[in-house]
Design an enzyme around this catalytic site. Structure first.
Site, short mmCIF file in Angstrom:
data_model
loop_
_atom_site.label_atom_id
_atom_site.label_comp_id
_atom_site.label_asym_id
_atom_site.label_seq_id
_atom_site.Cartn_x
_atom_site.Cartn_y
_atom_site.Cartn_z
N THR A 65 -9.46 21.97 59.67
CA THR A 65 -8.23 21.40 59.13
C THR A 65 -8.24 21.23 57.61
O THR A 65 -7.18 21.10 57.00
CB THR A 65 -7.97 20.02 59.77
OG1 THR A 65 -9.09 19.18 59.50
CG2 THR A 65 -7.74 20.13 61.26
N THR A 95 -13.59 21.90 63.08
CA THR A 95 -13.96 20.76 63.92
C THR A 95 -13.58 20.97 65.38
O THR A 95 -14.28 20.50 66.28
CB THR A 95 -13.28 19.49 63.36
OG1 THR A 95 -13.82 19.26 62.06
CG2 THR A 95 -13.54 18.28 64.22
N1 ASP Z 1 -14.79 20.45 58.00
C1 ASP Z 1 -13.84 20.87 58.98
C2 ASP Z 1 -13.22 22.19 58.56
O1 ASP Z 1 -12.28 22.24 57.81
C3 ASP Z 1 -12.81 19.88 59.24
C4 ASP Z 1 -11.91 20.19 60.37
O2 ASP Z 1 -12.03 21.18 61.04
O3 ASP Z 1 -11.05 19.39 60.60
O4 ASP Z 1 -13.64 23.20 59.04
#
Ligand code: ASP
Length: 344
Positions: free
Chosen positions: A110, A39
Protein backbone atom coordinates in the site's frame (compact mmCIF):
# COMPACT_ATOMS: atom_id res chain seq x y z
CA UNK A 1 -43.16 -49.47 -10.47
CA UNK A 2 -44.11 -45.83 -9.95
CA UNK A 3 -40.89 -45.41 -8.12
CA UNK A 4 -38.86 -46.94 -10.94
CA UNK A 5 -40.28 -44.46 -13.45
CA UNK A 6 -39.42 -41.54 -11.19
CA UNK A 7 -35.73 -42.36 -10.87
CA UNK A 8 -34.72 -41.64 -14.49
CA UNK A 9 -36.90 -38.48 -14.45
CA UNK A 10 -35.18 -37.13 -11.33
CA UNK A 11 -31.78 -38.13 -12.69
CA UNK A 12 -32.31 -36.29 -15.95
CA UNK A 13 -33.61 -33.26 -14.06
CA UNK A 14 -30.43 -33.27 -11.97
CA UNK A 15 -28.30 -33.51 -15.10
CA UNK A 16 -30.17 -30.55 -16.61
CA UNK A 17 -29.70 -28.53 -13.41
CA UNK A 18 -26.03 -29.46 -13.11
CA UNK A 19 -25.25 -28.53 -16.69
CA UNK A 20 -27.17 -25.27 -16.27
CA UNK A 21 -24.94 -24.48 -13.30
CA UNK A 22 -21.82 -25.44 -15.24
CA UNK A 23 -22.89 -23.29 -18.15
CA UNK A 24 -23.42 -20.42 -15.72
CA UNK A 25 -19.93 -20.94 -14.26
CA UNK A 26 -18.46 -20.97 -17.74
CA UNK A 27 -20.26 -17.74 -18.52
CA UNK A 28 -18.56 -15.98 -15.61
CA UNK A 29 -15.69 -13.68 -16.64
CA UNK A 30 -12.13 -14.93 -16.36
CA UNK A 31 -10.33 -12.69 -13.85
CA UNK A 32 -6.58 -13.05 -13.44
CA UNK A 33 -4.68 -12.15 -10.30
CA UNK A 34 -1.20 -10.75 -10.93
CA UNK A 35 0.51 -10.64 -7.54
CA UNK A 36 3.40 -8.26 -6.82
CA UNK A 37 3.74 -8.58 -3.02
CA UNK A 38 3.05 -6.13 -0.20
CA UNK A 39 1.55 -6.57 3.25
CA UNK A 40 -1.40 -8.50 1.79
CA UNK A 41 0.97 -11.41 1.20
CA UNK A 42 3.53 -10.72 3.93
CA UNK A 43 2.93 -13.73 6.19
CA UNK A 44 5.33 -14.13 9.12
CA UNK A 45 6.26 -17.67 8.07
CA UNK A 46 6.99 -16.62 4.47
CA UNK A 47 5.23 -14.57 1.84
CA UNK A 48 1.97 -15.88 0.42
CA UNK A 49 2.11 -16.67 -3.27
CA UNK A 50 -0.50 -15.70 -5.86
CA UNK A 51 -2.00 -19.20 -5.57
CA UNK A 52 -2.06 -18.97 -1.75
CA UNK A 53 -3.96 -15.69 -2.08
CA UNK A 54 -6.53 -17.27 -4.39
CA UNK A 55 -6.91 -20.08 -1.86
CA UNK A 56 -8.11 -17.51 0.70
CA UNK A 57 -11.13 -16.51 -1.40
CA UNK A 58 -13.09 -19.57 -2.58
CA UNK A 59 -16.13 -17.30 -2.96
CA UNK A 60 -14.43 -15.56 -5.90
CA UNK A 61 -15.78 -18.52 -7.92
CA UNK A 62 -19.30 -17.17 -7.46
CA UNK A 63 -18.49 -14.08 -9.54
CA UNK A 64 -15.56 -15.05 -11.74
CA UNK A 65 -13.35 -17.81 -13.05
CA UNK A 66 -10.27 -16.88 -11.01
CA UNK A 67 -6.69 -17.64 -11.99
CA UNK A 68 -3.34 -16.39 -10.74
CA UNK A 69 0.24 -15.59 -11.63
CA UNK A 70 3.17 -14.28 -9.61
CA UNK A 71 4.91 -11.18 -10.95
CA UNK A 72 7.07 -10.41 -7.90
CA UNK A 73 6.76 -10.74 -4.12
CA UNK A 74 8.22 -7.56 -2.60
CA UNK A 75 7.14 -4.34 -0.88
CA UNK A 76 5.65 -1.73 -3.18
CA UNK A 77 8.49 0.72 -2.52
CA UNK A 78 11.06 -1.91 -3.56
CA UNK A 79 9.66 -2.24 -7.09
CA UNK A 80 11.88 -0.56 -9.68
CA UNK A 81 10.67 1.52 -12.60
CA UNK A 82 11.97 -1.25 -14.87
CA UNK A 83 9.57 -3.62 -13.06
CA UNK A 84 6.73 -1.14 -13.50
CA UNK A 85 7.38 -1.12 -17.25
CA UNK A 86 7.53 -4.92 -17.30
CA UNK A 87 4.29 -5.19 -15.31
CA UNK A 88 2.46 -2.80 -17.61
CA UNK A 89 3.73 -4.68 -20.65
CA UNK A 90 2.55 -7.95 -19.08
CA UNK A 91 -0.97 -6.60 -18.48
CA UNK A 92 -1.11 -5.22 -22.03
CA UNK A 93 0.06 -8.58 -23.35
CA UNK A 94 -2.60 -10.45 -21.36
CA UNK A 95 -5.36 -8.25 -22.73
CA UNK A 96 -3.99 -8.27 -26.28
CA UNK A 97 -3.65 -12.04 -26.48
CA UNK A 98 -6.57 -13.21 -24.34
CA UNK A 99 -9.79 -11.83 -25.71
CA UNK A 100 -11.89 -13.82 -23.26
CA UNK A 101 -10.11 -12.33 -20.25
CA UNK A 102 -12.65 -10.26 -18.31
CA UNK A 103 -10.36 -8.28 -16.02
CA UNK A 104 -7.19 -8.24 -13.96
CA UNK A 105 -6.57 -7.85 -10.23
CA UNK A 106 -3.11 -6.64 -9.17
CA UNK A 107 -1.96 -6.97 -5.57
CA UNK A 108 0.45 -4.31 -4.32
CA UNK A 109 1.94 -3.03 -1.12
CA UNK A 110 0.00 0.00 0.00
CA UNK A 111 2.92 2.39 0.58
CA UNK A 112 3.39 3.43 -3.05
CA UNK A 113 0.27 1.69 -4.43
CA UNK A 114 -1.16 4.99 -5.67
CA UNK A 115 1.90 5.61 -7.86
CA UNK A 116 1.82 2.14 -9.44
CA UNK A 117 -1.95 2.33 -9.93
CA UNK A 118 -1.69 5.70 -11.72
CA UNK A 119 1.14 4.39 -13.90
CA UNK A 120 -1.04 1.45 -14.96
CA UNK A 121 -4.00 3.84 -15.43
CA UNK A 122 -1.88 5.73 -17.99
CA UNK A 123 -0.25 2.78 -19.74
CA UNK A 124 -2.58 -0.25 -19.84
CA UNK A 125 -4.43 0.41 -23.06
CA UNK A 126 -7.59 -1.59 -22.66
CA UNK A 127 -11.09 -0.80 -21.41
CA UNK A 128 -11.35 -3.99 -19.36
CA UNK A 129 -11.06 -3.48 -15.59
CA UNK A 130 -7.75 -3.48 -13.77
CA UNK A 131 -8.19 -3.41 -10.00
CA UNK A 132 -5.27 -2.74 -7.66
CA UNK A 133 -5.67 -4.05 -4.13
CA UNK A 134 -3.64 -4.41 -0.94
CA UNK A 135 -4.16 -4.59 2.80
CA UNK A 136 -3.03 -2.72 5.87
CA UNK A 137 -2.77 -5.77 8.14
CA UNK A 138 -0.64 -8.76 7.27
CA UNK A 139 -1.92 -12.35 7.08
CA UNK A 140 -0.36 -13.24 10.45
CA UNK A 141 -2.27 -10.55 12.32
CA UNK A 142 -5.69 -10.73 13.97
CA UNK A 143 -8.11 -8.80 11.79
CA UNK A 144 -6.24 -9.36 8.51
CA UNK A 145 -8.48 -7.68 5.96
CA UNK A 146 -6.54 -8.83 2.90
CA UNK A 147 -8.87 -11.71 1.98
CA UNK A 148 -11.93 -9.44 2.20
CA UNK A 149 -10.24 -6.77 0.08
CA UNK A 150 -9.11 -9.35 -2.48
CA UNK A 151 -12.58 -10.83 -2.83
CA UNK A 152 -13.96 -7.31 -3.30
CA UNK A 153 -11.32 -6.63 -5.95
CA UNK A 154 -12.46 -9.75 -7.84
CA UNK A 155 -16.08 -8.66 -7.57
CA UNK A 156 -15.22 -5.25 -9.00
CA UNK A 157 -13.03 -6.71 -11.77
CA UNK A 158 -15.91 -9.03 -12.72
CA UNK A 159 -18.47 -6.21 -12.72
CA UNK A 160 -19.59 -4.98 -16.16
CA UNK A 161 -19.92 -1.49 -14.63
CA UNK A 162 -16.15 -1.35 -14.00
CA UNK A 163 -15.38 -1.43 -17.72
CA UNK A 164 -14.00 1.86 -19.06
CA UNK A 165 -13.45 3.31 -15.58
CA UNK A 166 -9.66 3.07 -15.79
CA UNK A 167 -7.53 1.49 -13.11
CA UNK A 168 -9.44 1.16 -9.84
CA UNK A 169 -8.15 0.90 -6.30
CA UNK A 170 -10.30 -1.27 -4.02
CA UNK A 171 -9.76 -1.46 -0.26
CA UNK A 172 -12.04 -1.17 2.73
CA UNK A 173 -15.28 -1.61 0.70
CA UNK A 174 -14.54 1.45 -1.44
CA UNK A 175 -13.69 1.95 -5.11
CA UNK A 176 -11.40 4.87 -5.90
CA UNK A 177 -9.87 6.03 -9.17
CA UNK A 178 -6.12 5.44 -9.50
CA UNK A 179 -5.80 9.09 -10.54
CA UNK A 180 -7.39 10.50 -7.43
CA UNK A 181 -6.67 8.15 -4.57
CA UNK A 182 -3.93 8.68 -2.02
CA UNK A 183 -2.76 6.94 1.13
CA UNK A 184 -3.70 9.38 3.86
CA UNK A 185 -2.71 7.50 7.01
CA UNK A 186 0.25 5.28 7.86
CA UNK A 187 -1.80 2.68 9.73
CA UNK A 188 -5.58 3.10 9.62
CA UNK A 189 -7.71 0.76 7.50
CA UNK A 190 -9.57 3.70 5.92
CA UNK A 191 -6.28 5.14 4.67
CA UNK A 192 -7.14 5.28 0.93
CA UNK A 193 -9.07 8.46 0.19
CA UNK A 194 -9.79 10.57 -2.87
CA UNK A 195 -10.14 13.77 -0.87
CA UNK A 196 -12.11 16.38 -2.87
CA UNK A 197 -13.04 13.91 -5.64
CA UNK A 198 -14.62 11.27 -3.37
CA UNK A 199 -15.17 7.58 -4.03
CA UNK A 200 -16.21 6.28 -7.44
CA UNK A 201 -18.32 3.63 -5.82
CA UNK A 202 -18.68 1.05 -3.09
CA UNK A 203 -18.54 -2.72 -2.74
CA UNK A 204 -21.58 -3.64 -0.69
CA UNK A 205 -22.60 -7.16 0.43
CA UNK A 206 -25.32 -7.41 -2.22
CA UNK A 207 -23.60 -5.67 -5.15
CA UNK A 208 -20.92 -3.42 -6.59
CA UNK A 209 -22.22 0.13 -7.06
CA UNK A 210 -20.67 2.96 -9.13
CA UNK A 211 -21.82 6.52 -8.46
CA UNK A 212 -19.80 8.37 -11.09
CA UNK A 213 -17.32 7.94 -13.91
CA UNK A 214 -13.81 9.18 -14.65
CA UNK A 215 -13.69 12.11 -17.06
CA UNK A 216 -9.92 12.42 -17.68
CA UNK A 217 -8.10 10.33 -20.32
CA UNK A 218 -6.78 6.94 -19.28
CA UNK A 219 -6.21 3.29 -20.32
CA UNK A 220 -7.94 2.63 -23.67
CA UNK A 221 -7.80 6.37 -24.55
CA UNK A 222 -4.22 6.90 -23.41
CA UNK A 223 -1.44 7.90 -25.84
CA UNK A 224 1.34 6.38 -23.70
CA UNK A 225 2.77 3.28 -25.31
CA UNK A 226 5.27 1.47 -23.10
CA UNK A 227 5.79 -1.42 -25.51
CA UNK A 228 9.00 0.12 -26.87
CA UNK A 229 10.07 2.16 -23.79
CA UNK A 230 13.43 0.85 -22.59
CA UNK A 231 13.50 3.06 -19.48
CA UNK A 232 11.74 6.03 -17.92
CA UNK A 233 13.61 9.34 -17.70
CA UNK A 234 14.76 10.56 -14.30
CA UNK A 235 12.25 12.90 -12.67
CA UNK A 236 12.76 14.08 -9.08
CA UNK A 237 10.24 15.52 -6.62
CA UNK A 238 11.39 18.46 -4.51
CA UNK A 239 9.53 19.79 -1.51
CA UNK A 240 9.15 23.44 -0.61
CA UNK A 241 9.78 24.17 3.07
CA UNK A 242 10.98 27.17 5.03
CA UNK A 243 14.28 28.49 3.62
CA UNK A 244 14.64 25.40 1.38
CA UNK A 245 17.90 25.64 -0.57
CA UNK A 246 18.19 25.89 -4.36
CA UNK A 247 21.38 23.82 -4.46
CA UNK A 248 19.39 20.58 -4.09
CA UNK A 249 17.51 21.53 -7.26
CA UNK A 250 20.81 22.27 -9.03
CA UNK A 251 22.21 18.94 -7.79
CA UNK A 252 19.22 17.03 -9.20
CA UNK A 253 19.75 18.76 -12.56
CA UNK A 254 23.51 18.07 -12.54
CA UNK A 255 22.84 14.42 -11.64
CA UNK A 256 20.73 14.00 -14.77
CA UNK A 257 17.12 14.79 -13.89
CA UNK A 258 15.22 15.58 -17.07
CA UNK A 259 12.20 16.72 -15.16
CA UNK A 260 11.42 18.15 -11.74
CA UNK A 261 8.17 18.23 -9.83
CA UNK A 262 8.06 20.93 -7.19
CA UNK A 263 5.64 20.35 -4.32
CA UNK A 264 5.08 24.05 -3.70
CA UNK A 265 3.68 25.59 -0.53
CA UNK A 266 0.05 26.62 -0.96
CA UNK A 267 -0.71 27.59 -4.54
CA UNK A 268 2.83 27.89 -5.95
CA UNK A 269 5.12 29.45 -3.33
CA UNK A 270 8.82 28.54 -3.15
CA UNK A 271 11.31 29.28 -0.34
CA UNK A 272 14.89 30.29 0.32
CA UNK A 273 17.07 30.14 -2.77
CA UNK A 274 14.81 27.70 -4.63
CA UNK A 275 14.07 30.33 -7.29
CA UNK A 276 17.78 30.34 -8.21
CA UNK A 277 17.69 26.56 -8.48
CA UNK A 278 14.56 26.61 -10.61
CA UNK A 279 15.98 29.29 -12.91
CA UNK A 280 19.07 27.08 -13.30
CA UNK A 281 16.91 24.04 -14.12
CA UNK A 282 14.91 25.93 -16.74
CA UNK A 283 18.11 27.35 -18.31
CA UNK A 284 19.39 23.79 -18.64
CA UNK A 285 16.22 22.71 -20.46
CA UNK A 286 14.80 20.68 -17.58
CA UNK A 287 11.00 20.51 -17.49
CA UNK A 288 9.57 21.84 -14.22
CA UNK A 289 6.06 20.98 -13.05
CA UNK A 290 4.45 22.86 -10.16
CA UNK A 291 2.15 21.00 -7.78
CA UNK A 292 1.00 21.67 -4.22
CA UNK A 293 2.15 20.02 -1.02
CA UNK A 294 -1.23 20.73 0.62
CA UNK A 295 -2.85 17.47 -0.48
CA UNK A 296 -5.48 18.99 -2.75
CA UNK A 297 -6.11 21.95 -5.06
CA UNK A 298 -4.97 22.79 -8.60
CA UNK A 299 -1.90 24.59 -9.83
CA UNK A 300 -2.16 26.11 -13.32
CA UNK A 301 0.74 26.63 -15.73
CA UNK A 302 2.58 29.96 -15.62
CA UNK A 303 5.79 31.76 -16.68
CA UNK A 304 8.25 32.15 -13.82
CA UNK A 305 11.96 31.90 -13.07
CA UNK A 306 12.74 32.85 -16.71
CA UNK A 307 10.78 30.01 -18.31
CA UNK A 308 7.55 28.06 -18.63
CA UNK A 309 6.40 26.29 -15.49
CA UNK A 310 4.04 23.43 -16.30
CA UNK A 311 0.92 23.40 -14.14
CA UNK A 312 0.53 20.04 -12.43
CA UNK A 313 -3.21 20.69 -12.12
CA UNK A 314 -4.71 18.74 -9.21
CA UNK A 315 -2.27 15.84 -9.33
CA UNK A 316 -0.44 14.90 -6.15
CA UNK A 317 3.32 15.52 -6.54
CA UNK A 318 4.14 11.77 -6.80
CA UNK A 319 1.48 11.30 -9.47
CA UNK A 320 2.64 14.37 -11.39
CA UNK A 321 6.04 12.66 -11.43
CA UNK A 322 4.53 9.52 -12.99
CA UNK A 323 2.84 11.55 -15.72
CA UNK A 324 5.95 13.68 -16.31
CA UNK A 325 8.14 10.57 -16.74
CA UNK A 326 5.77 9.25 -19.39
CA UNK A 327 5.41 12.69 -20.99
CA UNK A 328 9.19 13.13 -21.25
CA UNK A 329 9.56 9.64 -22.69
CA UNK A 330 7.25 10.86 -25.46
CA UNK A 331 8.05 14.56 -26.09
CA UNK A 332 10.14 17.56 -24.96
CA UNK A 333 7.66 20.15 -26.19
CA UNK A 334 6.40 22.18 -23.15
CA UNK A 335 3.06 22.97 -24.81
CA UNK A 336 2.49 19.28 -25.44
CA UNK A 337 3.47 18.39 -21.87
CA UNK A 338 1.08 21.02 -20.51
CA UNK A 339 -1.66 19.56 -22.71
CA UNK A 340 -1.00 16.15 -21.16
CA UNK A 341 -1.38 17.60 -17.66
CA UNK A 342 -4.73 19.05 -18.70
CA UNK A 343 -5.96 15.84 -20.31
CA UNK A 344 -4.83 13.02 -17.98
N1 ASP B 1 5.51 -2.09 3.25
C1 ASP B 1 4.32 -2.53 2.59
C2 ASP B 1 4.42 -2.27 1.10
O1 ASP B 1 4.13 -1.21 0.63
C3 ASP B 1 3.12 -1.93 3.15
C4 ASP B 1 1.85 -2.50 2.63
O2 ASP B 1 1.80 -3.40 1.83
O3 ASP B 1 0.84 -2.01 3.07
O4 ASP B 1 4.73 -3.18 0.39
Amino acid sequence: MRHARLVPAVASLLIVLASAEMAAAQDLPRVRLVATGGTISNHAGGRLTADDLLGLIPDARRVARPEAEQFSNVSSSELTLAQWLALSRRLNELFATQHDLGGIVVTSGTDTLEELAYFLHLTVRDARPVVVVGSMRNPSSVGYEGAANLLEAFRVAASPDARGQGVLVVLNDEINSAREVTKTDALRLQTFQSRTAGVLGVVDPDRVVFYRGVVKRHTARSEFDVSQMAALPRVDVLLVYQDAPGDLIKAAVDLGARGLVVATAGAGATSGTQSDGLAYALRKGVTVVATTRTGSGRIPGTRRFGGALIGGEDLAPVKARVLLMLALATTKNPADIQRMFLEY
